[in-house]
Design an enzyme around this catalytic site. Structure first.
Site, PDB file in Angstrom:
ATOM      1  N   LEU A  73       0.785  -1.168   0.098  1.00  0.00           N
ATOM      2  CA  LEU A  73      -0.049   0.087  -0.082  1.00  0.00           C
ATOM      3  C   LEU A  73       0.915   1.221  -0.079  1.00  0.00           C
ATOM      4  CD1 LEU A  73      -2.843  -0.588   2.751  1.00  0.00           C
ATOM      5  CD2 LEU A  73      -3.092  -0.953   0.176  1.00  0.00           C
ATOM      6  N   ASP A  74       0.436   2.264  -0.595  1.00  0.00           N
ATOM      7  CA  ASP A  74       1.376   3.433  -0.604  1.00  0.00           C
ATOM      8  C   ASP A  74       1.147   3.989   0.948  1.00  0.00           C
ATOM      9  OD1 ASP A  74       1.186   3.336  -3.228  1.00  0.00           O
ATOM     10  OD2 ASP A  74      -0.227   4.819  -3.485  1.00  0.00           O
ATOM     11  N   ARG A  75       2.302   4.743   1.248  1.00  0.00           N
ATOM     12  CA  ARG A  75       2.673   5.255   2.508  1.00  0.00           C
ATOM     13  C   ARG A  75       1.338   5.905   3.206  1.00  0.00           C
ATOM     14  NH1 ARG A  75       7.762   9.013   4.442  1.00  0.00           N
ATOM     15  NH2 ARG A  75       7.501   8.992   6.440  1.00  0.00           N
TER      16      ARG A  75
END
Length: 316
Positions: free
Chosen positions: A140-142
């Site tokens: 997942l993106d940060r």
């Protein structure tokens, strides 16, 4: 710090087989920076079955790996208090012998790297030193919150990667708030996406004829005067897919600092939204080993739900 006095030799076990050589070495050499691992592989100081190889090599059960003497942090050295504090807030949605499902908070990277030394996976390994195997199934993106899958067995990891390649094996749903009034109840979005790296070293994605096929179904859930809550149904799992699909369709995600409306984003914190509004909300799949049905759900974080509530009050 300590310096091993001699060359060490490791034999790859069944649970370790299948992963890249660099990832294997980073787990074996606790505290070693990735740049050092890449250097000793490129220079030939690391040997697999007495031969030179590349960091992308997939190790096989029974492989004999030679590791040169290098400087490492003391074994078992604890991570920083700040890192442990970040990890202490990780809720677990589901766990058994094969699978661990985390409710990842926004602002925490899933993996160390690119200037980030400590991510979710490093936190889990630090908290569970007895665990023989902990590997991310996906990323997942940060700034994206929500459901994150971690495999506790190599067999589970392989099975879930096969599921991810088959868009009928997993039902992945995200919630996002976009700029503007989305006109369709349901829309299929398909673009060819290609990854690239900016001059500053940031990963980005563009729409190009040479890119990989991608497919998202956008379902309208709620409409406000200047925004729409969408349920995004992922049919492929490309980097930044939902973010690029929404932006390219003319409805950028609120708070998206890479593909969003930058002028609007500057005003959002004063209105109560201080992060990107993208959340991995629901995941339906079969258990990777026993094939029992699993339905995992992560409710909207408080800060996102509060912002939705404020929009409803304004519209009301």
């Amino acid at each position: 710090m300590h310096t091993p006095s001699k060359v060490s030799y490791l034999t790859v076990g069944a649970e370790e087989a299948g992963q890249r050589l660099d990832n294997y070495l980073l787990k074996c050499l606790k505290g070693a920076p990735k740049s050092l691992v890449y250097r000793i592989v490129r220079s030939g100081e690391v040997r697999v079955n007495s031969g030179r190889t590349d960091v992308t090599y997939r190790i096989v059960e029974g492989d004999h790996i030679r590791i040169p003497p290098i400087r490492l942090a003391e074994p078992g050295a604890p991570p920083s208090p700040a890192a442990l504090a970040r990890g202490a807030v990780l809720p677990i949605l589901f766990e058994d012998d094969a699978l661990l499902v985390i409710d990842k908070p926004a602002g925490m990277a899933v993996h160390g790297g690119s200037g980030i030394s400590f991510g979710v996976i490093e936190q889990l390994r630090a908290q569970r030193p007895q665990a023989k195997f902990l590997e991310l199934v996906h990323r997942l993106d940060r700034e994206t919150s929500g459901i994150l899958l971690v495999a506790k067995k190599r067999s589970a990891l392989v099975a879930m990667h096969e599921m991810l390649r088959d868009d009928r094996s997993m039902d992945k749903r995200y919630l996002t708030l976009v700029k503007g009034v989305f006109p369709d109840a349901r829309r299929h979005v398909r673009f060819k996406l290609q990854k690239y790296v900016t001059a500053d070293g940031e990963r980005r994605v563009s729409v190009t004829p040479e890119g990989q096929e991608s497919h998202t179904i956008l379902n309208r859930r709620s409409t406000f005067s200047e925004a729409t809550l969408l349920e995004c149904e992922l049919k492929t799992g490309r980097t930044h897919q939902i973010r690029v699909h929404c932006a390219q369709s003319g409805f950028p995600i609120l708070g998206d600092d890479k593909y969003g409306d930058f002028t609007l984003n500057k005003a959002l914190p004063r209105q109560g939204l201080k992060r990107m509004f993208l959340h991995a909300w629901r995941l339906t799949l079969q258990h990777p080993l026993d094939r029992t049905p699993l339905k995992l759900e992560s409710p909207l974080p408080t800060e996102l739900q509060s912002y939705l509530d404020s929009l409803e009050k304004l519209d009301g």
